[in-house]
Design a protein around this motif. Structure first.
Motif, PDB file in Angstrom:
ATOM      1  N   ASN A   1      27.818  45.101  -6.274  1.00 57.93           N
ATOM      2  CA  ASN A   1      27.297  44.562  -5.004  1.00 57.93           C
ATOM      3  C   ASN A   1      27.581  43.066  -4.922  1.00 57.93           C
ATOM      4  N   ARG A   2      28.573  42.619  -5.682  1.00 53.81           N
ATOM      5  CA  ARG A   2      28.845  41.185  -5.794  1.00 53.81           C
ATOM      6  C   ARG A   2      29.048  40.534  -4.428  1.00 53.81           C
ATOM      7  N   ASP A   3      29.755  41.193  -3.522  1.00 57.55           N
ATOM      8  CA  ASP A   3      30.061  40.588  -2.223  1.00 57.55           C
ATOM      9  C   ASP A   3      29.369  41.292  -1.055  1.00 57.55           C
ATOM     10  N   THR A   4      28.403  42.130  -1.331  1.00 61.50           N
ATOM     11  CA  THR A   4      27.751  42.878  -0.256  1.00 61.50           C
ATOM     12  C   THR A   4      26.844  41.971   0.569  1.00 61.50           C
ATOM     13  N   LEU A   5      26.947  42.094   1.875  1.00 57.50           N
ATOM     14  CA  LEU A   5      26.069  41.378   2.799  1.00 57.50           C
ATOM     15  C   LEU A   5      25.046  42.372   3.329  1.00 57.50           C
ATOM     16  N   TYR A   6      23.784  42.093   3.080  1.00 56.56           N
ATOM     17  CA  TYR A   6      22.716  43.005   3.485  1.00 56.56           C
ATOM     18  C   TYR A   6      22.118  42.566   4.812  1.00 56.56           C
ATOM     19  N   ARG A   7      21.925  43.545   5.694  1.00 60.08           N
ATOM     20  CA  ARG A   7      21.286  43.314   6.982  1.00 60.08           C
ATOM     21  C   ARG A   7      20.268  44.410   7.230  1.00 60.08           C
ATOM     22  N   PRO A   8      19.108  44.029   7.832  1.00 54.44           N
ATOM     23  CA  PRO A   8      18.638  42.697   8.226  1.00 54.44           C
ATOM     24  C   PRO A   8      18.173  41.893   7.011  1.00 54.44           C
ATOM     25  N   ALA A   9      18.135  40.592   7.176  1.00 52.13           N
ATOM     26  CA  ALA A   9      17.740  39.685   6.086  1.00 52.13           C
ATOM     27  C   ALA A   9      16.361  39.093   6.328  1.00 52.13           C
ATOM     28  N   THR A  10      15.560  39.763   7.115  1.00 50.50           N
ATOM     29  CA  THR A  10      14.171  39.350   7.344  1.00 50.50           C
ATOM     30  C   THR A  10      13.276  40.591   7.256  1.00 50.50           C
ATOM     31  N   PRO A  11      12.011  40.430   6.833  1.00 56.23           N
ATOM     32  CA  PRO A  11      11.325  39.182   6.485  1.00 56.23           C
ATOM     33  C   PRO A  11      11.752  38.578   5.147  1.00 56.23           C
ATOM     34  N   VAL A  12      12.487  39.338   4.320  1.00 55.11           N
ATOM     35  CA  VAL A  12      12.957  38.805   3.038  1.00 55.11           C
ATOM     36  C   VAL A  12      14.467  38.568   3.144  1.00 55.11           C
ATOM     37  N   ASN A  13      14.921  37.395   2.715  1.00 51.98           N
ATOM     38  CA  ASN A  13      16.354  37.127   2.686  1.00 51.98           C
ATOM     39  C   ASN A  13      16.933  37.778   1.433  1.00 51.98           C
ATOM     40  N   VAL A  14      17.218  39.066   1.552  1.00 51.52           N
ATOM     41  CA  VAL A  14      17.684  39.845   0.413  1.00 51.52           C
ATOM     42  C   VAL A  14      18.968  39.265  -0.162  1.00 51.52           C
ATOM     43  N   ASN A  15      19.829  38.731   0.675  1.00 53.31           N
ATOM     44  CA  ASN A  15      21.109  38.209   0.199  1.00 53.31           C
ATOM     45  C   ASN A  15      20.934  37.056  -0.782  1.00 53.31           C
ATOM     46  N   ALA A  16      19.827  36.333  -0.656  1.00 51.54           N
ATOM     47  CA  ALA A  16      19.573  35.209  -1.557  1.00 51.54           C
ATOM     48  C   ALA A  16      18.840  35.634  -2.822  1.00 51.54           C
ATOM     49  N   SER A  17      18.115  36.755  -2.758  1.00 53.95           N
ATOM     50  CA  SER A  17      17.238  37.101  -3.873  1.00 53.95           C
ATOM     51  C   SER A  17      17.660  38.337  -4.660  1.00 53.95           C
ATOM     52  N   VAL A  18      18.502  39.211  -4.093  1.00 57.20           N
ATOM     53  CA  VAL A  18      18.850  40.449  -4.778  1.00 57.20           C
ATOM     54  C   VAL A  18      19.676  40.164  -6.028  1.00 57.20           C
ATOM     55  N   GLN A  19      19.514  40.997  -7.033  1.00 56.15           N
ATOM     56  CA  GLN A  19      20.330  40.886  -8.237  1.00 56.15           C
ATOM     57  C   GLN A  19      21.766  41.285  -7.923  1.00 56.15           C
ATOM     58  N   ARG A  20      22.712  40.466  -8.346  1.00 53.44           N
ATOM     59  CA  ARG A  20      24.122  40.764  -8.137  1.00 53.44           C
ATOM     60  C   ARG A  20      24.710  41.347  -9.423  1.00 53.44           C
ATOM     61  N   VAL A  21      25.469  42.423  -9.256  1.00 53.95           N
ATOM     62  CA  VAL A  21      25.966  43.192 -10.396  1.00 53.95           C
ATOM     63  C   VAL A  21      27.477  43.347 -10.281  1.00 53.95           C
ATOM     64  N   ASP A  22      28.187  43.025 -11.348  1.00 57.30           N
ATOM     65  CA  ASP A  22      29.622  43.272 -11.428  1.00 57.30           C
ATOM     66  C   ASP A  22      29.866  44.695 -11.921  1.00 57.30           C
ATOM     67  N   PRO A  23      31.034  45.268 -11.636  1.00 57.50           N
ATOM     68  CA  PRO A  23      31.306  46.611 -12.152  1.00 57.50           C
ATOM     69  C   PRO A  23      31.303  46.631 -13.675  1.00 57.50           C
ATOM     70  N   ALA A  24      30.650  47.636 -14.231  1.00 58.68           N
ATOM     71  CA  ALA A  24      30.627  47.779 -15.690  1.00 58.68           C
ATOM     72  C   ALA A  24      32.011  48.118 -16.234  1.00 58.68           C
ATOM     73  N   ASP A  25      32.855  48.730 -15.385  1.00 60.07           N
ATOM     74  CA  ASP A  25      34.228  49.051 -15.769  1.00 60.07           C
ATOM     75  C   ASP A  25      35.161  48.407 -14.741  1.00 60.07           C
ATOM     76  N   PRO A  26      35.436  47.116 -14.884  1.00 60.23           N
ATOM     77  CA  PRO A  26      36.248  46.426 -13.865  1.00 60.23           C
ATOM     78  C   PRO A  26      37.678  46.941 -13.781  1.00 60.23           C
ATOM     79  N   VAL A  27      38.217  47.437 -14.883  1.00 57.35           N
ATOM     80  CA  VAL A  27      39.584  47.962 -14.853  1.00 57.35           C
ATOM     81  C   VAL A  27      39.648  49.194 -13.961  1.00 57.35           C
ATOM     82  N   ALA A  28      38.690  50.113 -14.129  1.00 58.34           N
ATOM     83  CA  ALA A  28      38.665  51.317 -13.291  1.00 58.34           C
ATOM     84  C   ALA A  28      38.425  50.954 -11.833  1.00 58.34           C
TER      85      ALA A  28
END
Length: 440
Positions: free
Chosen positions: A288-315
């Protein structure tokens, strides 16, 4: 995330050792399954076609079970059928074409063939290779087809759209239904669902712990007001529902009902990585590294959500045919797809991702998409599937592109009557369809 659990087909987890990937196997006869697998391919009774029996052939080819059926008056054309996700069971089985298509095809003069694939799990590579191998076996058994069509459901839809890219010139047209057309985006959606829920509930739990379902999910549901009823009980829960709606295809008829119907199943898809193969743990490609979440209210999820890289980036990044391969959108044959509007297991957004992939390569004219007003996964009537098949064949024959639905225009998709055009009105009282208002 662990291997996704089949909601439609129960996944049977077996204690047998996971079989090796094709190509890494010691000397195993072609007519035997790979180590760790067994085959269940009971005799298929011939169909009666215009008063005469069909010819049925069954066996094992390149470690996969298969079934072939040829009508008494074969028109020289072939339909390959790609089945959906089997879970991690080690029993290989074959499905004939569903939704009344088996009889329809035979009565129209088409032969069909279906493979079990040489492996289960979320292994699209196995589906692509085994289906292609069966085309060769069919030619040996019945003769070379003049045309070869490919149809598939769910994961078989992923098999279908990757196959027409992998083997240009083999398949003449494709019919993916309820398909994973957005490839890795499906697993991104499953990841998004958990991370946004955790963020809004202020209960971080990633990587997913072993007790997630019993200890974490109940607390998330309580804090988000998801403890009963179709409407979330508080503002945070309503934001979560709206975010999931956006991720699964945007505002559309039945979106709230779809969220309520699927929320427990989607929470149930998350679990600790079991250390198996990529086919057993396809969520390793998710990010979800580049995911933009909508709506961002009442919580600005884009600023607070945990960002995760793929566990298998090659795949994630490779164009090679892996167990969870990318779909580029570079196609050269007609594709007609069907998708349930409220399906959040393989969400309607898969159609939007596939449309965007084709548009990037100037191939949009080769794609027709149809929305069906149901919330279930692969919930199609015989009339809906049959009409799609007939229109695809006519398109391939004449070059006249059939009608479809616009899946990308937000205003069009949000209209109350969206999906009515190709939904079978006679099926309204069945399955999840009563969750929608009747079409005019």
């Amino acid at each position: 995330m662990r291997t996704l659990l089949s909601v439609v087909l129960a996944a049977v987890l077996c204690a047998a050792a996971a079989p090796p990937a094709a190509g890494a196997t010691p000397d195993v006869p072609d007519d035997q399954p790979l180590p760790g697998y067994t085959i269940d391919n009971p005799p298929l009774a011939p169909a009666t076609v215009h008063g005469r029996p069909s010819r049925v052939l069954q066996g094992v080819h390149e470690h996969a079970a298969f079934a072939i059926e040829v009508p008494p008056r074969w028109n020289g054309e072939l339909v390959m059928w790609a089945h959906g996700y089997r879970g991690d069971t080690t029993v290989l089985t074959v499905d004939p074409p569903a939704y009344g298509l088996r009889q329809r095809l035979l009565e129209q003069g088409y032969a069909w063939a279906a493979s079990s694939y040489y492996a289960n799990g979320y292994d699209v590579r196995a589906g692509v290779l085994s289906t292609r191998a069966l085309v060769t076996r069919f030619t040996r058994e019945a003769g070379r087809p003049h045309r070869t069509f490919l149809a598939g459901v769910s994961m078989g839809g992923h098999v279908t759209v990757r196959s027409i890219e992998q083997y240009p010139g083999v398949y003449d047209a494709a019919l993916p239904m309820c398909g994973v057309l957005g490839d890795h985006e499906l697993f991104d959606f499953f990841l998004d669902f958990q991370l946004v829920a955790q963020d809004l509930a202020d209960l971080p739990a990633y990587p997913i712990p072993a007790d997630y379902a019993t200890s974490v999910v109940p607390k998330i549901k309580e804090r988000l007001g998801l403890t009963g009823g179709a409407e979330p009980g508080n503002e945070l829960g309503r934001q979560f529902r709206d975010v999931v709606t956006e991720l699964s295809g945007g505002e559309r008829p039945g979106a709230a009902e779809a969220f309520a119907y699927w929320q427990d199943a989607l929470f149930g898809l998350a679990g600790a990585d079991g250390g198996g193969t990529l086919a057993q743990e396809p969520g390793r490609v998710a990010t979800n590294r580049d995911t933009l979440y909508r709506p961002a209210t009442p919580v600005n999820v884009n600023a607070s959500v945990q960002r995760v890289d793929p566990a298998d980036p090659v795949a994630r990044r490779t164009a090679r045919l892996t167990e969870v391969p990318a779909v580029s959108g570079r196609i050269g044959v007609p594709v007609l797809s069907l998708h349930n509007l409220g399906d959040n297991f393989v969400p309607f957004s898969m159609e939007q991702h596939y449309r965007a992939d084709l548009a990037r390569h100037g191939k949009s004219w080769l794609l027709v998409q149809r929305a069906i007003r149901a919330v279930g996964h692969c919930e199609f009537s015989a009339a809906e599937a049959g009409a799609a098949w007939d229109d695809l064949v006519r398109w391939e024959r004449t070059g006249k592109r059939p009608q479809g639905d616009d899946v990308s225009n937000r205003a069009v998709v949000a209209a109350p009557s969206y999906g009515c055009r190709f939904t079978d009105p006679s099926a309204y009282a069945t399955g999840t369809r009563p969750l929608y208002a009747p079409c005019p």
